[in-house]
Design an enzyme around this catalytic site. Structure first.
Site, PDB file in Angstrom:
ATOM      1  N   HIS A   1      -4.421 -11.305   5.922  1.00 33.23           N
ATOM      2  CA  HIS A   1      -3.884 -10.503   6.976  1.00 33.23           C
ATOM      3  C   HIS A   1      -5.173  -9.527   7.798  1.00 33.23           C
ATOM      4  CE1 HIS A   1      -0.501  -9.669   3.900  1.00 33.23           C
ATOM      5  NE2 HIS A   1      -0.396 -10.766   4.495  1.00 33.23           N
TER       6      HIS A   1
ATOM      7  N   THR B   1       0.964  -1.048  -0.034  1.00 30.64           N
ATOM      8  CA  THR B   1       0.048  -0.007   0.089  1.00 30.64           C
ATOM      9  C   THR B   1       0.929   1.278   0.039  1.00 30.64           C
ATOM     10  OG1 THR B   1      -1.784  -1.141   1.199  1.00 30.64           O
ATOM     11  CG2 THR B   1      -1.813   1.139   1.157  1.00 30.64           C
TER      12      THR B   1
ATOM     13  N   TYR C   1      -8.100  -8.779   6.799  1.00 31.08           N
ATOM     14  CA  TYR C   1      -9.046  -8.148   5.993  1.00 31.08           C
ATOM     15  C   TYR C   1     -10.390  -8.889   5.599  1.00 31.08           C
ATOM     16  CZ  TYR C   1      -5.434  -4.579   5.625  1.00 31.08           C
ATOM     17  OH  TYR C   1      -4.382  -3.890   5.897  1.00 31.08           O
TER      18      TYR C   1
ATOM     19  N   HIS D   1      -7.283 -10.434  -2.624  1.00 28.65           N
ATOM     20  CA  HIS D   1      -6.842 -10.461  -1.154  1.00 28.65           C
ATOM     21  C   HIS D   1      -7.659 -10.997  -0.096  1.00 28.65           C
ATOM     22  CE1 HIS D   1      -4.553  -8.862   2.123  1.00 28.65           C
ATOM     23  NE2 HIS D   1      -4.252  -7.388   1.521  1.00 28.65           N
TER      24      HIS D   1
END
Length: 376
Positions: free
Chosen positions: A183, A37, A185, A180
């Site tokens: 992590h 990011t 999310y 994704h």
């Protein structure tokens, strides 16, 4: 004058320089750029500086670029107006320029499609009125809801947003997509029992907790061409829960991964903080190695490649010394995994891949956390 390349450097060039295949895509070498990011896209639009950032790394020999996380078209997906979005006319036009530039430089590229779920705080941009949503409305480490548990309509809307983003990625010239699912999310919030307390078909045992992710994969697969690669990134660890685990045994891991492979995942990106750490007792295989063994799909490894310090410390202002590539090359030669995603080293030095592939590893430098502040 004859320049002698040390044997270790020559080996790195030979092992990493081989092409790899993911579904219908041939990646020119084994080096991938890990998603990181950057927050350099005002209004979610990647500009010319972002185009140049990715193109420089492709021109210097990165075989596969996985972009920074990009928000899918669901208002609760994000928490910043400077993180790029993968929906909207201007945003997609910006991404089309990125893909074109990477291809012109000889590389391949996939966007990472992202929904942050309960990581979002109420009132965050780019859509302040959107609620924080998740499987049970729970944040990591919390025992009471601070957001909204997703309804069936919510689930359908998010699945549709991922599928639309994938279709748009193929339409504007990308080489595949990465979902994704790591992590802590949204997708990972469904996979992990710590945040998924649902009692319907999307909660309970590991297979049921995988259903939402499998639905996304299947919907993406339906909207793109048969040869268009679908990559799935996952992890054991979560934000603020580094010891969290989806699986404590290979059998438990297979229960999570098998439905995803069956739904249409072409390759798995197994995110670890240190690639050399064995995942389960009794074997030296890391998470990517076990992933490939259990699914038969190509696997991408990641985690402090070429460096000795953990990447989490980079966000605390710490640098990292150089680490040997020998262990990584040994594993690649044993075909434990197929590609190697490089993060901080490529963030700091756009020419990292070129130096390694040319046997110029002596030119590599330790990681300086100041690289986080620039888009060089």
């Amino acid at each position: 004058m004859t320049v002698t390349v040390p044997e270790a450097a020559r080996r790195a060039a030979q092992v990493l320089g081989r092409p790899a295949v993911i579904n219908g895509l041939t990646v020119p070498n084994r080096i991938a750029m890990a998603p990181m990011t950057r927050m350099f896209s005002p209004n979610g639009i990647p500009g010319e500086d972002v185009v140049g950032y990715y193109a420089r790394r492709a021109a210097a020999g990165v075989g596969l670029i996985v972009t920074e996380g990009t928000y899918v078209g669901h208002e609760s997906a994000g928490q910043s107006d400077r993180v790029p979005r993968f929906h909207g006319t201007e945003q997609l036009a910006g991404w089309a320029k990125v893909a074109e530039a990477v291809h012109a430089a000889g590389g391949t590229i996939v966007p990472q499609l992202w929904h942050i779920g309960m990581v979002r705080e109420q009132g965050d941009p780019p859509f302040p009125e959107a609620p924080a949503v998740g499987p049970s409305g729970l944040r990591i480490g919390a025992d009471w809801p601070t957001g909204r548990a997703m309804t069936r309509q919510d689930l359908d809307d998010v699945v549709g947003a991922f599928a639309q983003a994938a279709a748009d990625a193929e339409r504007i010239g990308f080489d595949g997509v990465e979902i994704h699912g790591a992590h802590g999310y949204l997708v990972d919030q469904f996979l992990w029992a710590g945040t998924n307390r649902r009692t319907d078909a999307y909660g309970g045992d590991p297979v049921s907790r995988t259903r939402f992710a499998a639905d996304i994969v299947a919907a993406v697969r339906e909207r793109v061409s048969a040869g268009f690669p679908v990559i799935f990134r996952y992890s054991q660890w979560k934000q603020d829960a580094y010891d969290a685990r989806l699986a404590d045994t290979p059998q438990e891991l297979e229960a999570v991964l098998a439905p995803l492979a069956a739904a249409g995942v072409d390759a798995f990106h197994a995110s670890t903080r240190r690639y050399w750490v064995p995942e389960f007792e009794g074997s030296d295989l890391n998470l990517a190695g076990w992933t490939k063994k259990l699914t038969g799909r190509p696997a991408i490894t990641v985690g402090s490649v070429g460096l000795n310090g953990d990447f989490i410390k980079a966000f605390q202002g710490e640098g990292a010394e150089l680490g040997s590539l020998d262990n990584l090359l040994d594993r690649l030669e044993r075909e434990e995994f197929d590609l190697v995603a490089v993060g901080r080293a490529l963030l700091q030095d756009p020419h990292w891949a070129a130096k390694v592939l040319a046997g110029r590893t002596g030119e590599l430098a330790p990681y300086d956390p100041a690289a986080l502040k620039t888009l060089s």
